[in-house]
Design a protein around this motif. Structure first.
Motif, PDB file in Angstrom:
ATOM      1  N   ALA A  10       0.831  -1.203   0.000  1.00 36.25           N
ATOM      2  CA  ALA A  10       0.000   0.000   0.000  1.00 36.25           C
ATOM      3  C   ALA A  10       0.871   1.261   0.000  1.00 36.25           C
ATOM      4  O   ALA A  10       0.608   2.217  -0.726  1.00 36.25           O
ATOM      5  CB  ALA A  10      -0.928  -0.009   1.213  1.00 36.25           C
ATOM      6  N   ASN A  14       1.153   4.222  -2.631  1.00 30.44           N
ATOM      7  CA  ASN A  14       0.612   5.436  -2.086  1.00 30.44           C
ATOM      8  C   ASN A  14      -0.917   5.385  -1.991  1.00 30.44           C
ATOM      9  O   ASN A  14      -1.612   6.334  -2.326  1.00 30.44           O
ATOM     10  CB  ASN A  14       1.043   6.621  -2.962  1.00 30.44           C
ATOM     11  CG  ASN A  14       1.324   7.834  -2.094  1.00 30.44           C
ATOM     12  OD1 ASN A  14       1.071   7.806  -0.884  1.00 30.44           O
ATOM     13  ND2 ASN A  14       1.843   8.884  -2.707  1.00 30.44           N
ATOM     14  N   ARG A  15      -1.408   4.230  -1.575  1.00 25.97           N
ATOM     15  CA  ARG A  15      -2.846   4.044  -1.398  1.00 25.97           C
ATOM     16  C   ARG A  15      -3.103   3.681   0.052  1.00 25.97           C
ATOM     17  O   ARG A  15      -2.231   3.116   0.711  1.00 25.97           O
ATOM     18  CB  ARG A  15      -3.354   2.886  -2.284  1.00 25.97           C
ATOM     19  CG  ARG A  15      -3.146   3.114  -3.764  1.00 25.97           C
ATOM     20  CD  ARG A  15      -4.121   4.135  -4.306  1.00 25.97           C
ATOM     21  NE  ARG A  15      -5.472   3.646  -4.321  1.00 25.97           N
ATOM     22  CZ  ARG A  15      -6.167   3.382  -5.412  1.00 25.97           C
ATOM     23  NH1 ARG A  15      -5.611   3.564  -6.596  1.00 25.97           N
ATOM     24  NH2 ARG A  15      -7.410   2.950  -5.345  1.00 25.97           N
ATOM     25  N   ASP A  19      -7.751   0.168   1.345  1.00 27.77           N
ATOM     26  CA  ASP A  19      -8.109  -0.100  -0.052  1.00 27.77           C
ATOM     27  C   ASP A  19      -7.553  -1.451  -0.500  1.00 27.77           C
ATOM     28  O   ASP A  19      -8.226  -2.235  -1.159  1.00 27.77           O
ATOM     29  CB  ASP A  19      -7.539   0.981  -0.982  1.00 27.77           C
ATOM     30  CG  ASP A  19      -8.407   2.227  -0.987  1.00 27.77           C
ATOM     31  OD1 ASP A  19      -9.343   2.273  -0.149  1.00 27.77           O
ATOM     32  OD2 ASP A  19      -8.152   3.135  -1.801  1.00 27.77           O
ATOM     33  N   PHE A  49      -5.085  -2.158  -9.364  1.00 26.62           N
ATOM     34  CA  PHE A  49      -4.691  -0.774  -9.139  1.00 26.62           C
ATOM     35  C   PHE A  49      -4.035  -0.151 -10.367  1.00 26.62           C
ATOM     36  O   PHE A  49      -3.581   0.992 -10.335  1.00 26.62           O
ATOM     37  CB  PHE A  49      -3.751  -0.671  -7.934  1.00 26.62           C
ATOM     38  CG  PHE A  49      -4.449  -0.926  -6.626  1.00 26.62           C
ATOM     39  CD1 PHE A  49      -5.343  -0.002  -6.104  1.00 26.62           C
ATOM     40  CD2 PHE A  49      -4.221  -2.095  -5.922  1.00 26.62           C
ATOM     41  CE1 PHE A  49      -6.007  -0.235  -4.900  1.00 26.62           C
ATOM     42  CE2 PHE A  49      -4.870  -2.336  -4.716  1.00 26.62           C
ATOM     43  CZ  PHE A  49      -5.763  -1.404  -4.209  1.00 26.62           C
TER      44      PHE A  49
END
Ligand code: GDP
Ligand code: MG
Length: 370
Positions: A10, A14-15, A19, A49
Motif C-alpha cells: 500500500a 501510495n494508497r 483499499d 490498481f
C-alpha cells in the motif's frame, strides 16, 4: 515474492492500506496489513490498481516491528472463546463434544431436541463458550488457509489408555503453527488401563510440558463417558480465555466464518457461521466467497429463529444464492449492489487462479516431456 507485506504494498502504491485490504477481501483473502503477499496476489492487485510491479530486491530489510501491533478497536468488548477439539481417531472427540453439550445446553422449551449445525455455545458459570463441532481437523486447516482463524483455544484429546498417535502428532503440529493456546484433555480416565503419566511424558517429549511438571500446558483428566472432569476442562478454558482478553465490536459490520454449509430442501443454500466481529442480523446483505444474498433467516441449534448473532455466537444463515465453502468468510455489506460486486470480483479471481494454475501445469507437462 513472499517478502512484501500488505502495508508495504500500500505504501509503495501510495494508497490507503484499507483499499488494498478491501480488494484482497473481494478476492476471498482475509489479510491484515502485516500479512505477506504471494505472487498471485501481487499480480492481481497490480491489475486492480493499474500499476506495473517490478520486484527489485526482495531481501530489503524492513523495520516493521512498530507496525506489528494490531489496531486497537476502542469499542470492542469482551467476547466468548471459540474452541476446536482435535485428536486421534477414536480418542473421544465426538463423545467429549456430546458430553459437554448434554451437560450444559439447556433443553429448549419447545421439544428439547437440538440439531447438529456444526457449532454450539454453552454456558459455564454464566460465561459463554462456543465449540466448533465439525468432524476432523480438515475444517480447521481449511479455515487457517483462508485466514479465518476462528479458533481461540485448541483442546487436544488424548485417550489416556492409548497415548500419542499419528493424528495426535499432526494436531500438535497444527496447534503450534496456529499459535493458539492448547489444553490437553486426558480422556477415558474411567478405564483401568488409563495411564496419564505415560501421556504426559509423550506430550512433554513433543514440547507440550504439563503444568504440574513445571511446564505451561494444562492436562485435564476426564471421562467423556462418565462426565468426570468436564467441569474442570470448562473452567480451564475460561481461565485461558481470560488471559487472552478476547474482544470484538458488536456494533461493527458483521464478519463471520463458515464452519459448515449445505444445500437444504426448502431452504436452499445454508451456512453455519460463527461471528468474529460485529453483529449479523436478519435483513443484512452479505457476501461469502463468490456467493451473496440477504439474510432471510437465522436459525439456532434448537431450530429457533433468531434475529441476530453476536460475536463468538453461532447460527445457520439462510438466504445465500449458492453454497459457500467451509472456511469462507461472510461479510455484511452496505447494499445488494456492493454484495454482488464483491461476489463477482471473487468469481473472477477464482477463475484467474484456475487459469494460472492450468497454465502452470501445462508448462510443467511440457518440461517433463523434454
Ligand atoms: P472420535 O473418533 O475421536 O470422535 O472418538 P469417539 O467419540 O467416536 O469415541 C471412540 C470410542 O471411544 C467410542 O466407542 C466411545 O464410546 C469411546 N469413548 C469415548 N470417550 C470415552 C471415555 O471417556 N471412556 C470410555 N471408556 N470410552 C470412551
Ligand atoms: Mg468422531
Amino acid at each position: 515474492p513472499e517478502d512484501i507485506r500488505v502495508y508495504e504494498f500500500a505504501e509503495k502504491l501510495n494508497r490507503p492500506i484499507s483499499d488494498v485490504i478491501k480488494v484482497l477481501f473481494s478476492l476471498g483473502l482475509m489479510m491484515t496489513k502485516n500479512d505477506f503477499l504471494g505472487s498471485d496476489e501481487i499480480e492481481i492487485l497490480s491489475e486492480e490498481f493499474g500499476v506495473e510491479v517490478t520486484i527489485v530486491d526482495p531481501k530489503d530489510a524492513f523495520n516493521y516491528e512498530e507496525d506489528m501491533a494490531e489496531e486497537i478497536d476502542e469499542n470492542a468488548t469482551k467476547r466468548a472463546p471459540v474452541i476446536t477439539i482435535m485428536g486421534h481417531v477414536d480418542h473421544g472427540k465426538t463423545s467429549l463434544l456430546d458430553a459437554i453439550r448434554k451437560a450444559k445446553v439447556t433443553e429448549d422449551e419447545a421439544g428439547g431436541i437440538t440439531q447438529h449445525i456444526g457449532a454450539y455455545t454453552i454456558e459455564q458459570n454464566g460465561e459463554a463458550i462456543t465449540f466448533i463441532d465439525t468432524p476432523g481437523h480438515a475444517a480447521f486447516s481449511q479455515m487457517r488457509q483462508r485466514g479465518t482463524d476462528v479458533t481461540d483455544i485448541i483442546v487436544i484429546v488424548v485417550a489416556a489408555d492409548d497415548g500419542v498417535k499419528p493424528q495426535t502428532e499432526e494436531v500438535i503440529k497444527l496447534a503450534k503453527e496456529s499459535g493458539a493456546p492448547v489444553i490437553v484433555a486426558l480422556n477415558k480416565m474411567d478405564k483401568e488401563t488409563a495411564n496419564p503419566d505415560m501421556v504426559k511424558g509423550q506430550m512433554a517429549e513433543r514440547g507440550l510440558n504439563p503444568a504440574d511438571w513445571g511446564g505451561d500446558i494444562e492436562f485435564i483428566p476426564l471421562s467423556a463417558k462418565t462426565g468426570m472432569g468436564i467441569d474442570d476442562l470448562l473452567e480451564n478454558i475460561l481461565l485461558t480465555a481470560e488471559v487472552l482478553e478476547l474482544k470484538a465490536n458488536e456494533n461493527a459490520m458483521a464478519k463471520a466464518a463458515v464452519v459448515e454449509s449445505s444445500l437444504e430442501k426448502g431452504r436452499g443454500p445454508v451456512a453455519t457461521v460463527i461471528v468474529q466481529n460485529g453483529t449479523l442480523r436478519v435483513g443484512d446483505y452479505v457476501v461469502c466467497g463468490s456467493s451473496f444474498g440477504r439474510v432471510k433467516a437465522l436459525i439456532d441449534e434448537h431450530k429457533k429463529q433468531i434475529k441476530e448473532i453476536k460475536p463468538s455466537h453461532t447460527a445457520v444463515v439462510v438466504g445465500l444464492n449458492e453454497v459457500p465453502s467451509s472456511g469462507e468468510v461472510m461479510m455484511a455489506m452496505n447494499s445488494d449492489k456492493e454484495a454482488r460486486e464483491y461476489a463477482q470480483k471473487r468469481h473472477e479471481y477464482d477463475r484467474h487462479k484456475e487459469l494460472s494454475h492450468s497454465t502452470k501445469s501445462t508448462l510443467e507437462d511440457m518440461t517433463s516431456m523434454i
